[in-house]
Design an enzyme around this catalytic site. Structure first.
Site, PDB file in Angstrom:
ATOM      1  N   LYS A 254       0.832  -1.208   0.000  1.00 40.91           N
ATOM      2  CA  LYS A 254       0.000   0.000   0.000  1.00 40.91           C
ATOM      3  C   LYS A 254       0.865   1.256   0.000  1.00 40.91           C
ATOM      4  O   LYS A 254       0.549   2.248  -0.655  1.00 40.91           O
ATOM      5  CB  LYS A 254      -0.934  -0.018   1.203  1.00 40.91           C
ATOM      6  CG  LYS A 254      -2.082  -1.017   1.099  1.00 40.91           C
ATOM      7  CD  LYS A 254      -3.032  -0.852   2.283  1.00 40.91           C
ATOM      8  CE  LYS A 254      -4.276  -1.716   2.104  1.00 40.91           C
ATOM      9  NZ  LYS A 254      -3.997  -3.129   2.131  1.00 40.91           N
TER      10      LYS A 254
ATOM     11  N   GLU B 114      -3.204   6.904   7.452  1.00 40.30           N
ATOM     12  CA  GLU B 114      -3.903   7.833   6.569  1.00 40.30           C
ATOM     13  C   GLU B 114      -4.953   8.616   7.342  1.00 40.30           C
ATOM     14  O   GLU B 114      -5.439   8.169   8.378  1.00 40.30           O
ATOM     15  CB  GLU B 114      -4.604   7.071   5.432  1.00 40.30           C
ATOM     16  CG  GLU B 114      -3.656   6.421   4.454  1.00 40.30           C
ATOM     17  CD  GLU B 114      -4.394   5.700   3.350  1.00 40.30           C
ATOM     18  OE1 GLU B 114      -3.755   5.425   2.329  1.00 40.30           O
ATOM     19  OE2 GLU B 114      -5.606   5.417   3.500  1.00 40.30           O
TER      20      GLU B 114
ATOM     21  N   HIS C 284     -14.318  -3.289   8.775  1.00 40.43           N
ATOM     22  CA  HIS C 284     -13.634  -2.909   7.539  1.00 40.43           C
ATOM     23  C   HIS C 284     -13.730  -3.992   6.470  1.00 40.43           C
ATOM     24  O   HIS C 284     -12.957  -3.992   5.510  1.00 40.43           O
ATOM     25  CB  HIS C 284     -12.166  -2.569   7.809  1.00 40.43           C
ATOM     26  CG  HIS C 284     -11.969  -1.501   8.825  1.00 40.43           C
ATOM     27  ND1 HIS C 284     -12.365  -0.196   8.639  1.00 40.43           N
ATOM     28  CD2 HIS C 284     -11.429  -1.552  10.075  1.00 40.43           C
ATOM     29  CE1 HIS C 284     -12.068   0.515   9.705  1.00 40.43           C
ATOM     30  NE2 HIS C 284     -11.511  -0.282  10.592  1.00 40.43           N
TER      31      HIS C 284
ATOM     32  N   ARG D  51      -6.383  -8.777  -8.681  1.00 41.22           N
ATOM     33  CA  ARG D  51      -7.068 -10.061  -8.807  1.00 41.22           C
ATOM     34  C   ARG D  51      -8.541  -9.793  -9.070  1.00 41.22           C
ATOM     35  O   ARG D  51      -8.990  -8.640  -9.063  1.00 41.22           O
ATOM     36  CB  ARG D  51      -6.934 -10.867  -7.508  1.00 41.22           C
ATOM     37  CG  ARG D  51      -7.422 -10.104  -6.279  1.00 41.22           C
ATOM     38  CD  ARG D  51      -7.329 -10.917  -5.009  1.00 41.22           C
ATOM     39  NE  ARG D  51      -7.488 -10.130  -3.804  1.00 41.22           N
ATOM     40  CZ  ARG D  51      -8.642  -9.740  -3.283  1.00 41.22           C
ATOM     41  NH1 ARG D  51      -9.768 -10.056  -3.885  1.00 41.22           N
ATOM     42  NH2 ARG D  51      -8.684  -9.039  -2.161  1.00 41.22           N
TER      43      ARG D  51
END
Length: 670
Positions: free
Chosen positions: A116, A200, A235, A292
Site C-alpha cells: 500500500k 492515513e 472494515h 485479482r
C-alpha cells in the site's frame, strides 16, 4: 485458448471458475487440502490433486506444490482465484519459470501494487489523487505518533501488505495509538507475513467505491464501471451493489479514467480493481488496487451481461479484450450479500460446525447463488467462513432491493451461527433503503439492526410442539413397528390423555398441552406468560412434507414453515424469520439449572494472543479482558458483567477449543 487449467483455490470461487472453464471446453484440475477432500469444487473438477494438511501454509499456500500439481496433470495455466496466493508475485514468477500461464497480471505489477505504501507513492507520480497520510519505511512508534499528529485524528492504521479489512484500525485519540498499532501489527503479521503499516487521514462519512478494470497484452484498457462497497463491518464488505447509487455520468467517467490511469502506471494485464474512498463533497482518493478478481465481481457481471472469468481466461491466452469501452454499457441494478457463518450479535465472530440444513432461495434470472458448500459440509477454523454469495438483479435499484429482501427471507441455514437475518434487517434499514450509504452505516443503524423483541406468536410454539410430537411418534414407530403402543395417540379408556410439550427460547418458557383428535389433528393450548389459566384451546391440523416442511392450519390461519431439529433444538422458519426453540423436561434438574456463573468461555476455537487486564483488577461489563485469534482475525473478549478478574486460565500463545474457560470473574468484594 489453453486446453487445461489448474485452480489454485477453493470454495465458491473455485466452483465459479470450473463452471466457466467447462463452458469454454477447458479441462479443470482442482487442488485440495485434507479438510477439503470431499468439497464441492473437488467433485466438480475433472481431476483433483491433494496438497497436504488442512493448514493453508502447508497446502494452498505452498507454491512448489501447486507448480508440481500443474506439471503432473499437464495443466497449461493456473488461475489463483482470490485470497491465498492470488496477489503473491512469487506464484506468478514460479509459473513463468515453469512455462505455465498465470491467469493474472505479471509479478512486477503485483509487486508494485502489493504494498500500500509503495503503490501510494506510485499513484502520486501518476497524478492519481491519494488520501493524505504517511507511507514511509520508518516504522518506529515515535515517528508514527508524530505522523498521526501531523495528519490529524481520526486516522486509519492499515497493514501495508494487507487486504480484506485485516490489519486495519481506526484511531480517534493519540492515547489509543500504541495499543491499536500493536493489535494491527499482530493481525497483519499473522495474515500477511509483514507488520509494516501506513497511516492515513480517516475520511468522515466515506463511501467505498471501486472500479473494475481490465487490460490485455496488446495495450488495450477498459473499465467496467463502478461498485459501491460502503456497507462494511470490521472494515470488511457486507453488501455491494452496482452501479453506485447517486453516481453522475461525469463522475463515473472521471473515476473510470482515473482507474485506467492507475492500471496503465503498472502495465496491468487482466482483471483488477481500483478502490477509492469518496467524501460527501464528491472528492475521491486512491486507496489501493487489488490485482485479482474481487469477491463482489458478480454485481459487475449482472449489470454488464459479461462473464469476467471468461475475460480473464481469454486475456491470459493472449487474446484482445472482447469489447471496447464504447461497446460497454450498464443495464439495471445488482446487489450482492455475503452469507457468512458468523454471529452478528457477538461482534461478528466466525462460527464453525456442520451445515445441518442449507436451503438457498431458488435461482432465476433475478436471483443467483454462488457457493462452494452444500448441506452436510463443514465450516472449519482453517478457512474463510463464507457460506455463499447471494446476488440479485432488477431493472432498477428499487426492484433489486425487493428481490434481495425476498431472497433473504427464503434463505435457510442451520448448524452454524449466520448473518442471514442480520442482512434481512440491514436491507430494510432507512439508510440502506434510501441509499444513504457510507462505511459507518451499520454502526449508525445499530438500533434498527438489533434482533426484534416481543412475544413469540402462539403458532410458532404450536409448530415446535408438532415437530416434537412428530419425532416422538416416528421414533416409537421405528422401535416397535406395527405395535399399537407406538401410535402415541393418547388413547385411554374414558378419555384422551393430553401430551405435554415444554419449549423455551432463552428465558421464555411455554407449556403446550396437546390432545390428539385424529391423524394429524390436535387441540392445543399454549400456556400464557403468567401460567396456563386463560389460554385458549385451538384445534390444529398439520402435514409434514419433504425437507422438514410443515403446514399448520388453525382457525387463526395457515402457516407454512420449515422446522429443523438439531438435538433438542428446533429451528422454526416461518413468516420470513427464524425462531430457535428448545425442548426440555422441566423435571430434569440438570436441564433447568442455570449455567455456572463466573466463567468466561471461548466463543470459538482459536489462540489466546494477549491479556488486556491485570488479575485482581475490578472490571465493568464490557471491559476488554483478552484477545483471541481465530480465522486470521483478532477478537477482543470482554467482561460479561461487573466483578473482579480472579484469574486467566490460559497464557498467550495457547490454543483453546470452543467453550474452554478463559477467565474467571468473581463478584466485587464490598
Amino acid at each position: 485458448m489453453f486446453e487445461s487449467l489448474l485452480i489454485a483455490n477453493r470454495g465458491e470461487i473455485a466452483c465459479r471458475i470450473i463452471r466457466t472453464a467447462r463452458r469454454l471446453g477447458i479441462r479443470t484440475v482442482a487442488v485440495y487440502s485434507d479438510a477439503d477432500a470431499g468439497a464441492r469444487h473437488v467433485r466438480l473438477a475433472d481431476e483433483a490433486v491433494r496438497l497436504g494438511p488442512p493448514a493453508a501454509r502447508e497446502s494452498y499456500l505452498v507454491v512448489e506444490k501447486l507448480i508440481d500439481a500443474a506439471k503432473k496433470t499437464g495443466a497449461q495455466a493456473i488461475h489463483p482465484g482470490y485470497g491465498f496466493l492470488s496477489e503473491n508475485p512469487v506464484l506468478a514468477e514460479a509459473c513463468a519459470a515453469a512455462g505455465i500461464v498465470f491467469v493474472g497480471p505479471n509479478a512486477e505489477s503485483i509487486r508494485a501494487m502489493g504494498s500500500k505504501s509503495a503503490s501510494k507513492a506510485l499513484m502520486e507520480k501518476a497524478k492519481v489523487p491519494t488520501t493524505p497520510g504517511y507511507h514511509g519505511d520508518e516504522q518506529g512508534l515515535e515517528r508514527l505518533r508524530e505522523e498521526a499528529k501531523r495528519i490529524g485524528f481520526p486516522v486509519l492504521i492499515k497493514a501495508s501488505a494487507g487486504g480484506g479489512g485485516k490489519g486495519m484500525r481506526r484511531v480517534d485519540r493519540a492515547e489509543d495509538l500504541e495499543a491499536q498499532l500493536a493489535s494491527c501489527r499482530r493481525e497483519a503479521l499473522g495474515a500477511f507475513g509483514s507488520d509494516l503499516v501506513l497511516i492515513e487521514k480517516y475520511v468522515e462519512r466515506p463511501r467505498h467505491i471501486e472500479v473494475q478494470v481490465f487490460g490485455d497484452t496488446h495495450g488495450n484498457y477498459v473499465h467496467l464501471f463502478e461498485r459501491d462497497c460502503s456497507v462494511q463491518r470490521r472494515h470488511q464488505k457486507v453488501l455491494e451493489e452496482a452501479p453506485a447509487p447517486g453516481m453522475t455520468e461525469a463522475l463515473r467517467a472521471k473515476m473510470g479514467e482515473t482507474a485506467i490511469l492507475a492500471a496503465k502506471a503498472v502495465n496491468y494485464v487482466g482483471a483488477g480493481t481500483v478502490e477509492f474512498i469518496a467524501d460527501p463533497a464528491g472528492n475521491f482518493y486512491f486507496m489501493e488496487m487489488n490485482t485479482r478478481l474481487q469477491v463482489e465481481h458478480p454485481v459487475t457481471e449482472e449489470i454488464t451481461g459479461l462473464d469476467l472469468v471468461e475475460w480473464q481466461l481469454r486475456v491470459a491466452s493472449g487474446e484482445r479484450l472482447p469489447k471496447t469501452q464504447a461497446e460497454l454499457s450498464i443495464r439495471g441494478h445488482a446487489m450482492e450479500a455475503r452469507i457468512y457463518a458468523e454471529n452478528p450479535d457477538a461482534g461478528f465472530i466466525p462460527s464453525v460446525g456442520r451445515l445441518v440444513h442449507l436451503v438457498p432461495p431458488e435461482t432465476s434470472r433475478h436471483v443467483r447463488v454462488d457457493t462452494g458448500v452444500e448441506q452436510g459440509d463443514e465450516i472449519s477454523t482453517h478457512y474463510d467462513p463464507m457460506i455463499a454469495k447471494l446476488i440479485v438483479w432488477g431493472e432498477d435499484r428499487e426492484a433489486a432491493l425487493r428481490q434481495m429482501r425476498e431472497a433473504l427471507e427464503r434463505y435457510q441455514v442451520v448448524g452454524v451461527a449466520n448473518n442471514v437475518e442480520f442482512l434481512g434487517r440491514l436491507v430494510r434499514t432507512a439508510s440502506f433503503s434510501q441509499a444513504n450509504l457510507d462505511t459507518s452505516l451499520i454502526e449508525r443503524e445499530r438500533e434498527a439492526l438489533q434482533p426484534p423483541k416481543g412475544e413469540i406468536p402462539d403458532d410458532i410454539w404450536r409448530l415446535g410442539a408438532v415437530a416434537v410430537l412428530s419425532r416422538a411418534r416416528d421414533e416409537a414407530a421405528k422401535e416397535e413397528p406395527g405395535s399399537p403402543w407406538a401410535q402415541l395417540d393418547g388413547f385411554r379408556l374414558g378419555a384422551v390423555a393430553p401430551f405435554l410439550v415444554t419449549l423455551r427460547q432463552g428465558d421464555v418458557v411455554r407449556e403446550i398441552r396437546a390432545e390428539q383428535t385424529g391423524p394429524g389433528a390436535y387441540v392445543m393450548r399454549v400456556s400464557a406468560p403468567g401460567g396456563q389459566d386463560g389460554a385458549a384451546r385451538v384445534p390444529v391440523r398439520f402435514t409434514v412434507g419433504a425437507r422438514d416442511a410443515v403446514t399448520l392450519a388453525s382457525p387463526e390461519g395457515t402457516v407454512h414453515a420449515t422446522v429443523v431439529p438439531v438435538g433438542a433444538r428446533w429451528s422454526v422458519f416461518a413468516r420470513g424469520r427464524r425462531w430457535e426453540l428448545e425442548s426440555f423436561d422441566p423435571l430434569d434438574v440438570e436441564a433447568t439449572a442455570p449455567e455456572a456463573e463466573g466463567g468466561l468461555r471461548a466463543p470459538m476455537p482459536g489462540k489466546v494472543i494477549a491479556h488486556l487486564a491485570e488479575v485482581g483488577a475490578k472490571v465493568s461489563k464490557g471491559t476488554p479482558l483478552l484477545v483471541m485469534e481465530a480465522m486470521k482475525m483478532e477478537i477482543t473478549i470482554s467482561a460479561p458483567r461487573d466483578g473482579v478478574l480472579a484469574s486467566f486460565r490460559h497464557h498467550p500463545g495457547e490454543q483453546v477449543s470452543e467453550g474452554t474457560e478463559l477467565a474467571v470473574i468473581e463478584e466485587k468484594v464490598a
